[in-house]
Design a protein around this motif. Structure first.
Motif, PDB file in Angstrom:
ATOM      1  N   UNK A 174     -25.286  -0.713   1.085  1.00  0.00           N
ATOM      2  CA  UNK A 174     -26.162  -1.239   0.052  1.00  0.00           C
ATOM      3  C   UNK A 174     -25.438  -1.367  -1.279  1.00  0.00           C
ATOM      4  N   UNK A 175     -24.468  -0.475  -1.523  1.00  0.00           N
ATOM      5  CA  UNK A 175     -23.707  -0.605  -2.767  1.00  0.00           C
ATOM      6  C   UNK A 175     -22.853  -1.854  -2.753  1.00  0.00           C
ATOM      7  N   UNK A 176     -22.463  -2.346  -1.530  1.00  0.00           N
ATOM      8  CA  UNK A 176     -21.715  -3.601  -1.439  1.00  0.00           C
ATOM      9  C   UNK A 176     -22.661  -4.787  -1.573  1.00  0.00           C
ATOM     10  N   UNK A 186     -34.293  -3.834  -8.217  1.00  0.00           N
ATOM     11  CA  UNK A 186     -34.257  -2.605  -9.010  1.00  0.00           C
ATOM     12  C   UNK A 186     -35.260  -1.567  -8.529  1.00  0.00           C
ATOM     13  N   UNK A 187     -36.443  -2.025  -8.124  1.00  0.00           N
ATOM     14  CA  UNK A 187     -37.510  -1.068  -7.822  1.00  0.00           C
ATOM     15  C   UNK A 187     -37.822  -0.962  -6.330  1.00  0.00           C
ATOM     16  N   UNK A 188     -37.919  -2.087  -5.650  1.00  0.00           N
ATOM     17  CA  UNK A 188     -38.340  -2.038  -4.254  1.00  0.00           C
ATOM     18  C   UNK A 188     -37.185  -1.732  -3.300  1.00  0.00           C
ATOM     19  N   UNK A 189     -35.989  -2.287  -3.583  1.00  0.00           N
ATOM     20  CA  UNK A 189     -34.885  -2.100  -2.646  1.00  0.00           C
ATOM     21  C   UNK A 189     -34.348  -0.680  -2.653  1.00  0.00           C
ATOM     22  N   UNK A 190     -34.750   0.122  -3.655  1.00  0.00           N
ATOM     23  CA  UNK A 190     -34.329   1.521  -3.673  1.00  0.00           C
ATOM     24  C   UNK A 190     -35.134   2.353  -2.683  1.00  0.00           C
ATOM     25  N   UNK A 191     -36.263   1.778  -2.244  1.00  0.00           N
ATOM     26  CA  UNK A 191     -37.055   2.469  -1.230  1.00  0.00           C
ATOM     27  C   UNK A 191     -36.358   2.333   0.122  1.00  0.00           C
ATOM     28  N   UNK A 192     -36.687   3.238   1.019  1.00  0.00           N
ATOM     29  CA  UNK A 192     -36.108   3.134   2.360  1.00  0.00           C
ATOM     30  C   UNK A 192     -36.708   1.945   3.099  1.00  0.00           C
ATOM     31  N   UNK A 214     -41.843 -12.428   0.338  1.00  0.00           N
ATOM     32  CA  UNK A 214     -42.032 -12.970  -1.021  1.00  0.00           C
ATOM     33  C   UNK A 214     -40.714 -12.950  -1.795  1.00  0.00           C
ATOM     34  N   UNK A 215     -39.961 -11.854  -1.641  1.00  0.00           N
ATOM     35  CA  UNK A 215     -38.639 -11.779  -2.281  1.00  0.00           C
ATOM     36  C   UNK A 215     -37.727 -12.894  -1.776  1.00  0.00           C
ATOM     37  N   UNK A 216     -37.712 -13.103  -0.462  1.00  0.00           N
ATOM     38  CA  UNK A 216     -36.836 -14.125   0.116  1.00  0.00           C
ATOM     39  C   UNK A 216     -37.219 -15.526  -0.370  1.00  0.00           C
ATOM     40  N   UNK A 217     -38.528 -15.769  -0.537  1.00  0.00           N
ATOM     41  CA  UNK A 217     -38.965 -17.077  -1.035  1.00  0.00           C
ATOM     42  C   UNK A 217     -38.476 -17.294  -2.463  1.00  0.00           C
ATOM     43  N   UNK A 218     -38.506 -16.250  -3.291  1.00  0.00           N
ATOM     44  CA  UNK A 218     -37.961 -16.362  -4.653  1.00  0.00           C
ATOM     45  C   UNK A 218     -36.455 -16.635  -4.628  1.00  0.00           C
ATOM     46  N   UNK A 219     -35.770 -15.966  -3.708  1.00  0.00           N
ATOM     47  CA  UNK A 219     -34.327 -16.159  -3.584  1.00  0.00           C
ATOM     48  C   UNK A 219     -33.999 -17.602  -3.179  1.00  0.00           C
ATOM     49  N   UNK A 275     -35.462  -3.093   3.064  1.00  0.00           N
ATOM     50  CA  UNK A 275     -35.405  -4.109   2.000  1.00  0.00           C
ATOM     51  C   UNK A 275     -34.104  -4.907   2.051  1.00  0.00           C
ATOM     52  N   UNK A 276     -34.181  -6.153   1.632  1.00  0.00           N
ATOM     53  CA  UNK A 276     -33.025  -7.066   1.549  1.00  0.00           C
ATOM     54  C   UNK A 276     -32.478  -7.434   2.934  1.00  0.00           C
ATOM     55  N   UNK A 277     -33.265  -7.237   3.985  1.00  0.00           N
ATOM     56  CA  UNK A 277     -32.768  -7.481   5.340  1.00  0.00           C
ATOM     57  C   UNK A 277     -32.625  -8.977   5.617  1.00  0.00           C
ATOM     58  N   UNK A 278     -33.266  -9.819   4.799  1.00  0.00           N
ATOM     59  CA  UNK A 278     -33.273 -11.261   5.090  1.00  0.00           C
ATOM     60  C   UNK A 278     -32.224 -12.050   4.316  1.00  0.00           C
TER      61      UNK A 278
END
Length: 254
Positions: free
Chosen positions: A62-64, A99-105, A114-119, A153-156
């Motif tokens: 995740x740091x990468x 910043x907030x959601x991807x820090x969750x497991x 919704x995040x992916x649509x914004x991306x 999070x960020x799997x897509x």
């Protein structure tokens, strides 16, 4: 008299043999129990170490991940200043998520989509208005796991970023197609694009995304996911399925 004494001696010998046998048997049972305890202790230590290694690998991956995402987004906005306001609005949503959601497991499939649509909206500024970019969502109403936090999070982002990276954005017949589905308590993402005939430039850290995605999926979902990637008639297709119901059941039985 001699016969009686001889019989007594035989009985004494038998009693001694039985006593020795019982002592040896008790010792073997004791060793077996201790060996079982030692084996269980070793297995518990191994599981603990494996969990720590997996957590360290995830933290490293995740740091990468995040700096790589930021770099691509900022490059897109910088090269299209006239769309800055719109892009910054979408970027703000993406940053909030990172910043907030991807820090969750885990996050919910609804939040990740919704995040992916914004991306995708941010990546649109890379392409011509005439470029064929198809984005669809097929969500079954009433899916009980759709709003539960079971998706990493960020799997897509890797599959989406790769499509924009490797598609020939200037070709007349080029396209990118992205389909999000959630049905039968499974998350699906299918991304396809017409491959560019130009060879992608070899860049430092290139290929991190694909490796990172597969490593994360194996660590988190083990046998509850399937990732297929193949080329068919110059079209690159990536299909990801994560069975969240099976994963949830495994979490409760682990």
């Amino acid at each position: 008299m001699d016969n009686v004494e001889e019989n007594n001696n035989i009985i004494y010998v038998l009693l001694i043999i039985i006593l020795v046998f019982i002592v040896v048997l008790c010792y073997l049972v004791y060793r077996l129990i201790e060996s079982g305890k030692a084996k269980k202790s070793v297995e518990e230590k191994f599981d603990l170490l494996e969990m720590k290694v997996n957590n360290l690998q995830l933290e490293t991956l995740e740091s990468k991940l995040n700096p790589h995402l930021f770099k691509n987004i900022l490059n897109s906005i910088q090269s299209h200043a006239y769309q800055t306001y719109f892009a910054l609005d979408k970027l703000a949503n993406v940053l909030d998520y990172i910043l907030y959601e991807s820090q969750k497991k885990f996050v919910s499939p609804k939040e990740e989509i919704q995040f992916a649509l914004n991306l995708i909206e941010i990546n649109k500024i890379k392409v011509s208005p005439l470029f064929e970019l198809k984005v669809k969502t097929k969500i079954n109403d009433g899916e009980k796991l759709y709003e539960q936090n079971l998706l990493a999070p960020l799997i897509s982002i890797d599959l989406i970023e790769n499509a924009f990276k490797h598609a020939d954005l200037q070709s007349a017949d080029a396209f990118i197609s992205i389909l999000f589905e959630f049905k039968d308590n499974c998350f699906y993402l299918t991304v396809s694009n017409k491959m560019s005939e130009k060879k992608a430039l070899k860049k430092e850290r290139s290929g991190i995304g694909a490796t990172t995605l597969e490593q994360r999926l194996k660590i988190i979902y083990k046998n509850q996911f399937k990732l297929d990637k193949f080329v068919e008639n110059d079209i690159y297709i990536a299909h990801l399925k994560i069975n969240l119901l099976e994963y949830k059941n495994q979490m409760f039985t682990a």
